[in-house]
Design a protein around this motif. Structure first.
Motif, PDB file in Angstrom:
ATOM      1  N   ASN A 155       0.822  -1.206   0.000  1.00  0.00           N
ATOM      2  CA  ASN A 155       0.000   0.000   0.000  1.00  0.00           C
ATOM      3  C   ASN A 155       0.855   1.255   0.000  1.00  0.00           C
ATOM      4  OD1 ASN A 155      -2.369  -1.490   0.043  1.00  0.00           O
ATOM      5  ND2 ASN A 155      -2.492  -1.517   2.296  1.00  0.00           N
ATOM      6  N   PHE A 156       1.926   1.226   0.797  1.00  0.00           N
ATOM      7  CA  PHE A 156       2.824   2.381   0.852  1.00  0.00           C
ATOM      8  C   PHE A 156       3.540   2.556  -0.481  1.00  0.00           C
ATOM      9  CE2 PHE A 156       6.604   4.766   2.013  1.00  0.00           C
ATOM     10  CZ  PHE A 156       6.075   5.736   2.857  1.00  0.00           C
ATOM     11  N   LYS A 157       3.959   1.439  -1.083  1.00  0.00           N
ATOM     12  CA  LYS A 157       4.651   1.516  -2.370  1.00  0.00           C
ATOM     13  C   LYS A 157       3.733   2.061  -3.450  1.00  0.00           C
ATOM     14  CE  LYS A 157       6.101  -2.791  -2.215  1.00  0.00           C
ATOM     15  NZ  LYS A 157       6.755  -4.061  -2.628  1.00  0.00           N
ATOM     16  N   GLN A 158       2.460   1.701  -3.402  1.00  0.00           N
ATOM     17  CA  GLN A 158       1.536   2.197  -4.407  1.00  0.00           C
ATOM     18  C   GLN A 158       1.253   3.677  -4.235  1.00  0.00           C
ATOM     19  OE1 GLN A 158      -1.901  -0.306  -4.058  1.00  0.00           O
ATOM     20  NE2 GLN A 158      -0.861  -2.136  -4.885  1.00  0.00           N
ATOM     21  N   THR A 159       1.386   4.188  -3.001  1.00  0.00           N
ATOM     22  CA  THR A 159       1.083   5.599  -2.744  1.00  0.00           C
ATOM     23  C   THR A 159       2.186   6.516  -3.263  1.00  0.00           C
ATOM     24  OG1 THR A 159      -0.160   4.975  -0.772  1.00  0.00           O
ATOM     25  CG2 THR A 159       0.513   7.289  -0.963  1.00  0.00           C
ATOM     26  N   ILE A 160       3.430   6.271  -2.859  1.00  0.00           N
ATOM     27  CA  ILE A 160       4.525   7.154  -3.281  1.00  0.00           C
ATOM     28  C   ILE A 160       5.612   6.408  -4.053  1.00  0.00           C
ATOM     29  CG2 ILE A 160       4.126   8.672  -1.307  1.00  0.00           C
ATOM     30  CD1 ILE A 160       6.617   7.489  -0.028  1.00  0.00           C
ATOM     31  N   GLY A 161       5.476   5.100  -4.205  1.00  0.00           N
ATOM     32  CA  GLY A 161       6.429   4.344  -5.004  1.00  0.00           C
ATOM     33  C   GLY A 161       7.691   3.937  -4.282  1.00  0.00           C
ATOM     34  N   LEU A 162       7.846   4.268  -3.000  1.00  0.00           N
ATOM     35  CA  LEU A 162       9.064   3.951  -2.263  1.00  0.00           C
ATOM     36  C   LEU A 162       9.004   2.513  -1.763  1.00  0.00           C
ATOM     37  CD1 LEU A 162      11.749   5.036  -1.160  1.00  0.00           C
ATOM     38  CD2 LEU A 162      10.517   5.741   0.904  1.00  0.00           C
ATOM     39  N   ARG A 163       9.952   1.692  -2.198  1.00  0.00           N
ATOM     40  CA  ARG A 163       9.957   0.284  -1.820  1.00  0.00           C
ATOM     41  C   ARG A 163      10.785   0.030  -0.567  1.00  0.00           C
ATOM     42  NH1 ARG A 163      12.247  -4.250  -5.908  1.00  0.00           N
ATOM     43  NH2 ARG A 163      14.221  -3.422  -5.142  1.00  0.00           N
ATOM     44  N   SER A 164      11.945   0.679  -0.463  1.00  0.00           N
ATOM     45  CA  SER A 164      12.812   0.458   0.700  1.00  0.00           C
ATOM     46  C   SER A 164      13.706   1.669   0.900  1.00  0.00           C
ATOM     47  CB  SER A 164      13.674  -0.803   0.518  1.00  0.00           C
ATOM     48  OG  SER A 164      14.585  -0.626  -0.562  1.00  0.00           O
ATOM     49  N   ILE A 165      14.258   1.762   2.111  1.00  0.00           N
ATOM     50  CA  ILE A 165      15.200   2.825   2.440  1.00  0.00           C
ATOM     51  C   ILE A 165      16.248   2.269   3.391  1.00  0.00           C
ATOM     52  CG2 ILE A 165      13.704   3.661   4.308  1.00  0.00           C
ATOM     53  CD1 ILE A 165      14.801   6.474   3.754  1.00  0.00           C
ATOM     54  N   GLU A 166      17.505   2.618   3.136  1.00  0.00           N
ATOM     55  CA  GLU A 166      18.619   2.226   3.991  1.00  0.00           C
ATOM     56  C   GLU A 166      19.358   3.484   4.433  1.00  0.00           C
ATOM     57  OE1 GLU A 166      21.209  -0.663   2.302  1.00  0.00           O
ATOM     58  OE2 GLU A 166      19.582  -1.954   1.582  1.00  0.00           O
ATOM     59  N   ASN A 167      19.681   3.562   5.727  1.00  0.00           N
ATOM     60  CA  ASN A 167      20.357   4.734   6.281  1.00  0.00           C
ATOM     61  C   ASN A 167      21.521   4.302   7.164  1.00  0.00           C
ATOM     62  OD1 ASN A 167      18.358   6.826   5.389  1.00  0.00           O
ATOM     63  ND2 ASN A 167      17.021   5.593   6.690  1.00  0.00           N
ATOM     64  N   GLN A 168      22.529   5.151   7.219  1.00  0.00           N
ATOM     65  CA  GLN A 168      23.630   4.933   8.152  1.00  0.00           C
ATOM     66  C   GLN A 168      24.122   6.281   8.674  1.00  0.00           C
ATOM     67  OE1 GLN A 168      26.576   1.944   7.342  1.00  0.00           O
ATOM     68  NE2 GLN A 168      28.232   3.172   8.194  1.00  0.00           N
ATOM     69  N   LEU A 169      24.278   6.339   9.984  1.00  0.00           N
ATOM     70  CA  LEU A 169      24.790   7.539  10.648  1.00  0.00           C
ATOM     71  C   LEU A 169      25.993   7.146  11.493  1.00  0.00           C
ATOM     72  CD1 LEU A 169      24.586  10.497  11.718  1.00  0.00           C
ATOM     73  CD2 LEU A 169      23.052   9.602  13.485  1.00  0.00           C
ATOM     74  N   GLY A 209      33.926  14.314  13.486  1.00  0.00           N
ATOM     75  CA  GLY A 209      33.221  14.227  12.221  1.00  0.00           C
ATOM     76  C   GLY A 209      31.932  13.449  12.321  1.00  0.00           C
ATOM     77  N   ILE A 210      31.134  13.585  11.267  1.00  0.00           N
ATOM     78  CA  ILE A 210      29.876  12.859  11.162  1.00  0.00           C
ATOM     79  C   ILE A 210      29.659  12.500   9.701  1.00  0.00           C
ATOM     80  CG2 ILE A 210      28.584  15.037  11.008  1.00  0.00           C
ATOM     81  CD1 ILE A 210      26.235  13.590  12.354  1.00  0.00           C
ATOM     82  N   ASP A 211      29.229  11.270   9.453  1.00  0.00           N
ATOM     83  CA  ASP A 211      28.907  10.782   8.114  1.00  0.00           C
ATOM     84  C   ASP A 211      27.454  10.323   8.101  1.00  0.00           C
ATOM     85  OD1 ASP A 211      31.540  11.188   7.308  1.00  0.00           O
ATOM     86  OD2 ASP A 211      32.126   9.126   7.804  1.00  0.00           O
ATOM     87  N   ILE A 212      26.718  10.735   7.080  1.00  0.00           N
ATOM     88  CA  ILE A 212      25.315  10.343   6.918  1.00  0.00           C
ATOM     89  C   ILE A 212      25.144   9.829   5.492  1.00  0.00           C
ATOM     90  CG2 ILE A 212      22.910  11.075   7.032  1.00  0.00           C
ATOM     91  CD1 ILE A 212      23.806  13.402   8.800  1.00  0.00           C
ATOM     92  N   ALA A 213      24.590   8.643   5.342  1.00  0.00           N
ATOM     93  CA  ALA A 213      24.353   8.071   4.016  1.00  0.00           C
ATOM     94  C   ALA A 213      22.961   7.471   3.964  1.00  0.00           C
ATOM     95  CB  ALA A 213      25.391   7.010   3.688  1.00  0.00           C
ATOM     96  N   SER A 214      22.318   7.603   2.809  1.00  0.00           N
ATOM     97  CA  SER A 214      20.965   7.089   2.651  1.00  0.00           C
ATOM     98  C   SER A 214      20.749   6.621   1.219  1.00  0.00           C
ATOM     99  CB  SER A 214      19.937   8.181   2.999  1.00  0.00           C
ATOM    100  OG  SER A 214      18.624   7.688   2.910  1.00  0.00           O
ATOM    101  N   THR A 215      20.027   5.494   1.074  1.00  0.00           N
ATOM    102  CA  THR A 215      19.666   4.968  -0.246  1.00  0.00           C
ATOM    103  C   THR A 215      18.159   4.744  -0.281  1.00  0.00           C
ATOM    104  OG1 THR A 215      21.799   3.853  -0.498  1.00  0.00           O
ATOM    105  CG2 THR A 215      20.018   3.139  -1.928  1.00  0.00           C
ATOM    106  N   LEU A 216      17.494   5.372  -1.254  1.00  0.00           N
ATOM    107  CA  LEU A 216      16.053   5.207  -1.445  1.00  0.00           C
ATOM    108  C   LEU A 216      15.819   4.406  -2.715  1.00  0.00           C
ATOM    109  CD1 LEU A 216      16.484   7.950   0.201  1.00  0.00           C
ATOM    110  CD2 LEU A 216      14.142   8.496  -0.477  1.00  0.00           C
TER     111      LEU A 216
END
Length: 362
Positions: A155-169, A209-216
């Motif tokens: 249902n969420f994928k049909q609404t905005i098309g986002l299938r998965s998200i990966e994050n690292q901080l 330092g700080i590193d932030i990475a994200s994959t949509l």
């Protein structure tokens, strides 16, 4: 060829030989405290037994300062206990929180005649002084962070098309001690001066330092990656160049930008795949006293890959096109720092380039 050694030279300006024997010992273990918590511990030992000599010495007058010969001799360094401690906490939703603390050591460089090496000093007496007083560089590093991954409902994928998200901080701090500096005897960059009169420990550096990475991931054909990094590295001490105090305390480490950002948009349609890449490099100081700097730059690159419809020996055939520096921007790519003030060396950003390649697997 890199595998062929030239023979019978017309002239040999100098010739060095280095016998460098390094012993690395390592032990580690992991303890499952609970189902979701793992402790990791260990240590390593780093031993270096180095000897350098010059079968062919430079001609008299070739070494800066009037020395008659480059130094020869042995240096042995031993660090028996470099500890490491870490932990991983796996959360119920498969996220991970991690922490790590470790100590590392950098052994002396074993070049002959060039670089920040004791065998590149300009006299035997300077080598013996270095051997008695210098310490290898060490760093104590602490980092902690979290890794997350989410897969969304239909249902969420049909609404905005986002299938998965990966994050690292990741947040980190490094305390760097006994920094070795190749001190230039003149305003000229020290990397082009033959023979270094001074190579010495000049204090410490602290880094935060700080590193932030994200994959949509949008469906199966479109993804967006972004990584942002902030780093603040500053000298904690001044140093002497043999005659004067050089005011580096509190100055930012040169050639190290505070901000970096990398983005990549990837789109795949049938046999065609597109990649649009953007790189941002922030302002970089170019001297130890921060009196000169090079500005930030932003570059974009494009890659296109097409999977050809035929196979050769059951392998996939691909035709690729890559365009680098799409806007044909000018600026500084590599920054070489070798002086306290007034001067530095650079290599420019390459102009727009086009690469076409054909690859096959079998």
């Amino acid at each position: 060829s890199p595998y062929q050694r030239p023979r019978d030279p017309l002239i040999t300006q100098y010739g060095s030989a280095i016998d460098n024997q390094v012993v690395q010992l390592h032990w580690q273990d992991a303890w499952q405290v609970q189902a979701a918590i793992t402790l990791q511990t260990g240590f390593k030992s780093s031993l270096q037994f180095a000897e350098g000599y010059f079968p062919v010495q430079p001609k008299l007058g070739a070494i800066n300062g009037g020395s008659s010969a480059l130094p020869e001799g042995k240096i042995t360094t031993k660090a028996w206990f470099l500890p490491q401690l870490g932990a991983v906490w796996r959360l119920p939703n498969q996220d991970q929180v991690y922490v790590n603390l470790q100590k590392n050591l950098r052994q002396f460089i074993t070049y002959g005649a060039v670089g920040a090496s004791p065998w590149s000093l300009d006299s035997q007496s300077a080598f013996e002084l270095f051997k008695r007083t210098a310490e290898p560089e060490t760093a104590i590093s602490f980092e902690t962070g979290i890794r997350t991954r989410r897969h969304f409902s239909d249902n969420f994928k049909q609404t905005i098309g986002l299938r998965s998200i990966e994050n690292q901080l990741t947040i980190y701090h490094v305390n760097f001690r006994d920094r070795l500096l190749q001190i230039s005897p003149t305003p000229v960059i020290s990397s082009i001066v033959n023979g270094n009169p001074i190579l010495a420990n000049v204090g410490s550096v602290k880094t935060y330092g700080i590193d932030i990475a994200s994959t949509l991931q949008f469906g199966s054909n479109l993804s967006l990656f972004n990584a942002l990094s902030y780093n603040h590295s500053s000298y904690q001490d001044d140093y002497f160049n043999g005659a004067n105090r050089v005011n580096t305390k509190g100055k930012q480490v040169p050639a190290s930008p505070s901000w970096l950002n990398k983005s990549m948009l990837k789109f795949k349609w049938n046999s065609l795949e597109w990649q649009l890449i953007a790189d941002y490099v922030g302002k970089r100081y170019a001297t130890y006293t921060n009196d000169l700097s090079v500005p930030a730059h932003f570059l974009m690159h494009l890659g296109v890959q097409y999977q050809l419809p035929w196979k050769w020996h059951q392998g996939q055939n691909r035709l690729s096109l890559h365009l680098t520096n799409l806007a044909n921007r000018r600026g500084t790519s590599t920054l070489l720092v070798g002086a306290a003030n007034n001067t530095y060396n650079t290599f420019p950003i390459p102009p727009r380039q086009i690469f076409v390649s054909l690859s096959s697997g079998f």
